[in-house]
Design an enzyme around this catalytic site. Sequence first.
Site, short mmCIF file in Angstrom:
data_model
loop_
_atom_site.label_atom_id
_atom_site.label_comp_id
_atom_site.label_asym_id
_atom_site.label_seq_id
_atom_site.Cartn_x
_atom_site.Cartn_y
_atom_site.Cartn_z
N ALA A 148 0.85 -1.19 0.00
CA ALA A 148 0.00 0.00 0.00
C ALA A 148 0.89 1.24 0.00
O ALA A 148 2.02 1.21 0.48
CB ALA A 148 -0.89 -0.02 1.23
N CYS A 188 4.67 3.42 -17.35
CA CYS A 188 3.97 2.23 -17.86
C CYS A 188 2.54 2.11 -17.34
O CYS A 188 1.59 2.21 -18.12
CB CYS A 188 4.78 0.99 -17.52
SG CYS A 188 6.40 1.07 -18.28
C1 UGA Z 1 6.00 -2.18 -14.95
C2 UGA Z 1 5.85 -3.71 -14.89
O1 UGA Z 1 6.13 -4.17 -13.56
C3 UGA Z 1 6.81 -4.39 -15.88
O2 UGA Z 1 6.60 -5.79 -15.87
C4 UGA Z 1 6.54 -3.83 -17.29
O3 UGA Z 1 7.43 -4.38 -18.25
C5 UGA Z 1 6.71 -2.33 -17.28
O4 UGA Z 1 5.80 -1.76 -16.30
C6 UGA Z 1 6.40 -1.82 -18.66
O5 UGA Z 1 5.28 -1.98 -19.12
O6 UGA Z 1 7.33 -1.34 -19.34
P1 UGA Z 1 7.73 -0.40 -13.89
O7 UGA Z 1 6.77 0.64 -14.35
O8 UGA Z 1 9.18 -0.26 -14.17
O9 UGA Z 1 7.32 -1.86 -14.51
O10 UGA Z 1 7.62 -0.49 -12.32
P2 UGA Z 1 6.94 -1.40 -11.21
O11 UGA Z 1 7.99 -1.94 -10.34
O12 UGA Z 1 5.98 -2.34 -11.78
O13 UGA Z 1 6.16 -0.27 -10.37
C7 UGA Z 1 5.14 0.54 -10.96
C8 UGA Z 1 4.54 1.47 -9.94
O14 UGA Z 1 3.78 0.72 -9.00
C9 UGA Z 1 5.55 2.26 -9.11
O15 UGA Z 1 5.11 3.58 -8.99
C10 UGA Z 1 5.56 1.57 -7.76
O16 UGA Z 1 5.88 2.42 -6.70
C11 UGA Z 1 4.11 1.10 -7.67
N1 UGA Z 1 3.91 -0.05 -6.77
C12 UGA Z 1 4.44 -1.25 -7.08
C13 UGA Z 1 3.14 0.10 -5.63
O17 UGA Z 1 2.64 1.19 -5.33
N2 UGA Z 1 2.93 -0.99 -4.81
C14 UGA Z 1 3.45 -2.20 -5.11
O18 UGA Z 1 3.21 -3.16 -4.33
C15 UGA Z 1 4.23 -2.34 -6.25
#
Ligand code: UGA
Length: 433
Positions: free
Chosen positions: A252, A260
């Site tokens: 959270a 993305c």
């Molecule tokens: C995401 C996907 O995880 C990748 O698999 C995909 O290839 C990529 O998009 C894309 O389409 O190019 P990314 O945007 O680099 O990757 O980052 P994530 O680690 O997925 O996090 C995305 C957002 O969700 C961040 O702002 C992060 O803080 C947030 N988040 C993530 C949460 O708020 N809670 C979580 O439990 C996990």
Amino acid sequence: MKIAVAGAGYVGLVTAACLAELGNEVICVDIDEDKISSLNGGIIPIYEPGLEELAIRNKNRHRLAFSTDLRRAIKESDIVFICVGTPPKENGEADLSHVENVARTIAEVMDSYKVIVEKSTVPVETGDMVAKSIKAYNVHKADFDVVSNPEFLREGSAVSDFMHPDRIVIGSGSEKAVKIMQELYMPLNVPIIFTDIKSAEIIKHASNSFLAAKISFINAIANICELAGADVEKVAEGMGLDKRIGRHFLNAGIGYGGFCFPKDAEAFIRISEKLGYDFKLLKAVQETNFAQRKLFVRKIEKALWVVKGKAIGVLGLAFKPDTDDMRFAPSISIINDLQGEGAEIKAYDPKAMQKAKEVLKGVEYCSSPYDAAKDSDALVIVTEWNEFKEMDLKKIKSLMKHPLIVDGRNIYNPDLMKKEGFTYISIGRKDVV
Ligand code: UGA
């Protein structure tokens, strides 16, 4: 194999460097001459752990080259990866003009069989459009196949995600192309899903949207936990141990950002609409996400009572740790809202300050978290960098005007914060006052 990668953005650079590392001869192409000359000088324009080392090593071994000459790169390759940007248009749809440009160039230049791989995140049916466009402009009437091979790389761990993926998706209607792709990815030794092009395209949309939904779901649960007096961290732990649910993406916080999830979810809503389906569920996911940032600002306002004239130290600007990426970072709207209320913002981020300066004006950029805490009325955690988890809290407290921390990423234990004498407000947990 000989490979051309069109686009030296985040996906293109990682793909090119990793494919070179697997032993292929790769030419990575971009229209941005400054970017290509920096890359040729050994400067990698993005911060991505391990990428610089990989790119330089493969460049020195002559397996990786950077160029602006797409036509030559296509001519000399067996496989062409399309990794150009698909930025959102004003209506939320993806702008496919760069993809179309590459497709037309391929058609004009290719004089022998090529596998054309769509790697950028694109709407379903783009593979068909790429094939149609190449057919229409195919000057030398050369044979080709289009493959959809979506990327699942996360910023901050992209190199490791490329080398150790959970799965590889290959969408194609051609046995010949499938064989070539299979051979290309053989060294990674991971499960490969073979499918048609459209299903491969939808796997990408659906995966990102599902992960976004998980985040919005746990954020909604966090809000309910606050109202009920429960603890969302315990709830996530209890849910996550169920293998069908899993603990990943149940953190959270202030909602998802980055280039993305917000844009891909919006694009998927538009694609569904065009196909004739009203994707209400995904609309609610997006709404919940953006409301979460506003709720966070309300928390800060409530804790400070009057925001005007208060100094607020902001720790973390990048949309997530281990990247310098500021695109669609929640920090932007949070800081803009606080500035709108008359707050003075002092901010620190280990990697993203240079990029932040282009989008966040009127901010005092600090040299350390301690510098940001100095004389602040509140310290706000926006990105969960390890550096913040390991801070000397006694020193932070002694530097602040008032020991108030509002934590948008739940990086501290509330009991510890109580012991250290902070007023500590986090997400989905009881306030420490
Ligand atoms: C995401 C996907 O995880 C990748 O698999 C995909 O290839 C990529 O998009 C894309 O389409 O190019 P990314 O945007 O680099 O990757 O980052 P994530 O680690 O997925 O996090 C995305 C957002 O969700 C961040 O702002 C992060 O803080 C947030 N988040 C993530 C949460 O708020 N809670 C979580 O439990 C996990």
